[in-house]
Scaffold this active site. Structure first.
Site, PDB file in Angstrom:
ATOM      1  N   MET A  33       0.825  -1.201   0.000  1.00 48.48           N
ATOM      2  CA  MET A  33       0.000   0.000   0.000  1.00 48.48           C
ATOM      3  C   MET A  33       0.865   1.259   0.000  1.00 48.48           C
ATOM      4  O   MET A  33       0.623   2.198  -0.764  1.00 48.48           O
ATOM      5  CB  MET A  33      -0.942  -0.001   1.203  1.00 48.48           C
ATOM      6  CG  MET A  33      -1.875   1.193   1.271  1.00 48.48           C
ATOM      7  SD  MET A  33      -2.992   1.335  -0.151  1.00 48.48           S
ATOM      8  CE  MET A  33      -4.201   0.065   0.271  1.00 48.48           C
ATOM      9  N   ASP A  44      11.083   3.597   5.421  1.00 48.34           N
ATOM     10  CA  ASP A  44      10.785   2.294   6.004  1.00 48.34           C
ATOM     11  C   ASP A  44      11.791   2.028   7.115  1.00 48.34           C
ATOM     12  O   ASP A  44      12.876   2.636   7.155  1.00 48.34           O
ATOM     13  CB  ASP A  44      10.834   1.186   4.947  1.00 48.34           C
ATOM     14  CG  ASP A  44      10.032  -0.045   5.375  1.00 48.34           C
ATOM     15  OD1 ASP A  44       8.821  -0.079   5.111  1.00 48.34           O
ATOM     16  OD2 ASP A  44      10.628  -0.959   5.983  1.00 48.34           O
ATOM     17  N   SER A  80      -7.234   1.307   8.435  1.00 49.14           N
ATOM     18  CA  SER A  80      -8.578   0.832   8.113  1.00 49.14           C
ATOM     19  C   SER A  80      -9.220   0.176   9.329  1.00 49.14           C
ATOM     20  O   SER A  80     -10.387  -0.201   9.282  1.00 49.14           O
ATOM     21  CB  SER A  80      -8.528  -0.179   6.963  1.00 49.14           C
ATOM     22  OG  SER A  80      -7.708  -1.292   7.300  1.00 49.14           O
ATOM     23  N   HIS A 116      -7.812   7.245   3.934  1.00 49.64           N
ATOM     24  CA  HIS A 116      -7.947   5.809   3.721  1.00 49.64           C
ATOM     25  C   HIS A 116      -8.004   5.496   2.227  1.00 49.64           C
ATOM     26  O   HIS A 116      -8.982   5.805   1.549  1.00 49.64           O
ATOM     27  CB  HIS A 116      -9.207   5.285   4.422  1.00 49.64           C
ATOM     28  CG  HIS A 116      -9.364   3.802   4.325  1.00 49.64           C
ATOM     29  ND1 HIS A 116     -10.579   3.181   4.180  1.00 49.64           N
ATOM     30  CD2 HIS A 116      -8.431   2.802   4.344  1.00 49.64           C
ATOM     31  CE1 HIS A 116     -10.406   1.882   4.110  1.00 49.64           C
ATOM     32  NE2 HIS A 116      -9.113   1.630   4.211  1.00 49.64           N
ATOM     33  N   ASN A 175     -15.832   0.137   3.611  1.00 46.16           N
ATOM     34  CA  ASN A 175     -15.613  -1.162   4.245  1.00 46.16           C
ATOM     35  C   ASN A 175     -16.766  -1.560   5.161  1.00 46.16           C
ATOM     36  O   ASN A 175     -16.968  -2.757   5.408  1.00 46.16           O
ATOM     37  CB  ASN A 175     -14.306  -1.155   5.042  1.00 46.16           C
ATOM     38  CG  ASN A 175     -13.101  -1.427   4.170  1.00 46.16           C
ATOM     39  OD1 ASN A 175     -13.232  -1.716   2.988  1.00 46.16           O
ATOM     40  ND2 ASN A 175     -11.917  -1.325   4.739  1.00 46.16           N
TER      41      ASN A 175
END
Length: 423
Positions: free
Chosen positions: A15, A34, A120, A141, A191
């Protein structure tokens, strides 16, 4: 209004890499961060591979690919994000990890830098808890594939600055995204009804109402979609469906809990067998019962979230069309089938779990109005907004009627001296 030209994405997984790619392809300078070099290398590889695909499809030439990658600044040191305008967090779903990351970022970035979470599973307010400046934290989102999918849900926590939310909304619209606003509630908008749609398909299968191919075929026909729930779970990852259902159930109750058959499938580490024509109990296929259950799950949950004020019916439908690529959203579909018929389906399913019939539109018997043409007034200027960004040739009878009403309202306002029409 501030400009967001220098942005950062923290988390170089699938993502995060896709979010970074979208920013890159819109000409922004992007820091991709990261925790370790291996994860960072994987994220860079995902971006490069996706750009290679764009070159192969002639959406980008070799020079454009090189220029895009030149705007990417990979790092394992969060201190490198000190000068960015916006940070989007895309690390794994662990609330403590997200909170610790945001607390660390607060000590690094400028005081006017916006901090966004792609969570989420958690409320934005919970992610921002304990921060010195929670007003600059909001939810963005994204939906898979984030570089290509138009939808982004914008979520304000209880302390998010309202003016900031409007600026971020304009920023995403300018990048070609379709932003919709939702309340800081479990599952947000899409969702909240999409995950139960997947879950109900598994329950129907476990009850022996139909085989996997039949359930997918019924879903494709009823919703006009290209992939049924089982094929979609295989494509996105079966464990993701379980995880999402668990997150909803923790806040909303047993109806949203993952079906035991779904849990077993994840435990077995297997995809669904899309060619298995035998129903679980070997019984007679019941396509109409399947259709009613899937419609009840999706449309009932959509009605519930609108009744609770999580999102408007118009934006819920827009989210379904833009994010899920449904040709019609839940409320447009409801209108086509018949509100009373859907109320009966929802009542039968929700009654099993002790859930009330959603107030809007069923209990109140309120017809749903989808506002495809909207009006705004800014000083002495009126603005008519066509809110159908996903549709071509949208000027049907309903849109023309709403356009006429919008023009009449603005024309009757003595303060309005000019009118702008925009999408």
């Amino acid at each position: 209004m501030r400009g967001f030209r220098n942005v950062a994405v923290v988390g170089a997984g699938t993502m995060g890499a896709a979010i970074a790619q979208h920013f890159l392809m819109k000409g922004l300078q992007v820091h991709l961060a990261d925790a370790n070099q291996a994860g960072l290398a994987r994220g860079q590889g995902l971006v490069a591979a996706s750009l290679d695909e764009a070159v192969a499809r002639r959406l980008l030439d070799a020079d454009g690919r090189a220029a895009t990658l030149a705007r990417l600044h990979p790092t394992t040191d969060l201190a490198d994000l000190a000068g960015v305008d916006l940070v989007v967090e895309a690390v794994f779903e662990d609330l403590d990890v997200k909170r610790a990351l945001f607390a660390q970022l607060e000590g690094i970035v400028r005081t006017d830098c916006v901090l966004a979470t792609n969570t989420s599973s958690f409320r934005v307010g919970d992610v921002a808890a304990g921060l010195a400046h929670p007003g600059r934290v909001l939810g963005t989102h994204y939906f898979y594939h984030a570089a290509k999918n138009k939808l982004v849900e914008l979520i304000a926590g209880e302390r998010t600055d309202a003016a900031l939310l409007a600026e971020v909304e304009a920023f995403y619209a300018g990048l070609g995204k379709t932003p919709i606003r939702t309340a800081d509630a479990p599952g947000f908008a899409v969702n909240r009804f999409f995950v139960p749609w997947l879950n109900e398909a598994v329950r129907v299968y476990a009850e022996g109402l139909g085989s996997i191919p039949t359930i997918d075929a019924v879903a494709r026909a009823a919703f006009g979609v290209g992939m049924g729930p089982f094929a979609l779970m295989n494509a996105t990852g079966v464990p993701i469906a379980q995880h999402a259902a668990e997150g909803l159930a923790a806040k909303l109750g047993d109806f949203y809990a993952p079906a035991p058959r779904l849990i077993a499938q994840v435990a077995a580490r297997q995809d669904w067998n899309l060619d298995d024509h035998a129903s679980v109990h070997g019984g007679q296929e019941q396509p109409e019962a399947i259709r009613e259950r899937l419609l009840a799950a999706a449309l009932g949950c959509a009605a519930a979230l609108v009744s609770e004020g999580v999102c408007s019916a118009t934006d819920t439908d827009l989210g379904a069309r833009s994010g899920l690529r449904w040709p019609r959203g839940p409320f447009e579909l409801m209108a086509a089938i018949g509100q009373d018929a859907i109320a009966g389906m929802v009542g039968a399913l929700f009654g099993r779990y002790g859930l009330p019939l959603p107030t809007v539109p069923f209990a109140s018997r309120t017809p749903i109005a989808l506002d495809w043409v909207q009006t705004e007034v800014h000083g002495d200027s009126g603005v008519i907004v066509f809110n159908l960004p996903d549709r071509m040739n949208a000027l049907g009878e309903a849109v023309m009627a709403q356009l006429d009403a919008a023009w009449t309202r603005l024309e009757a306002d003595p303060a309005v001296r000019r009118v702008f029409l925009c999408g």
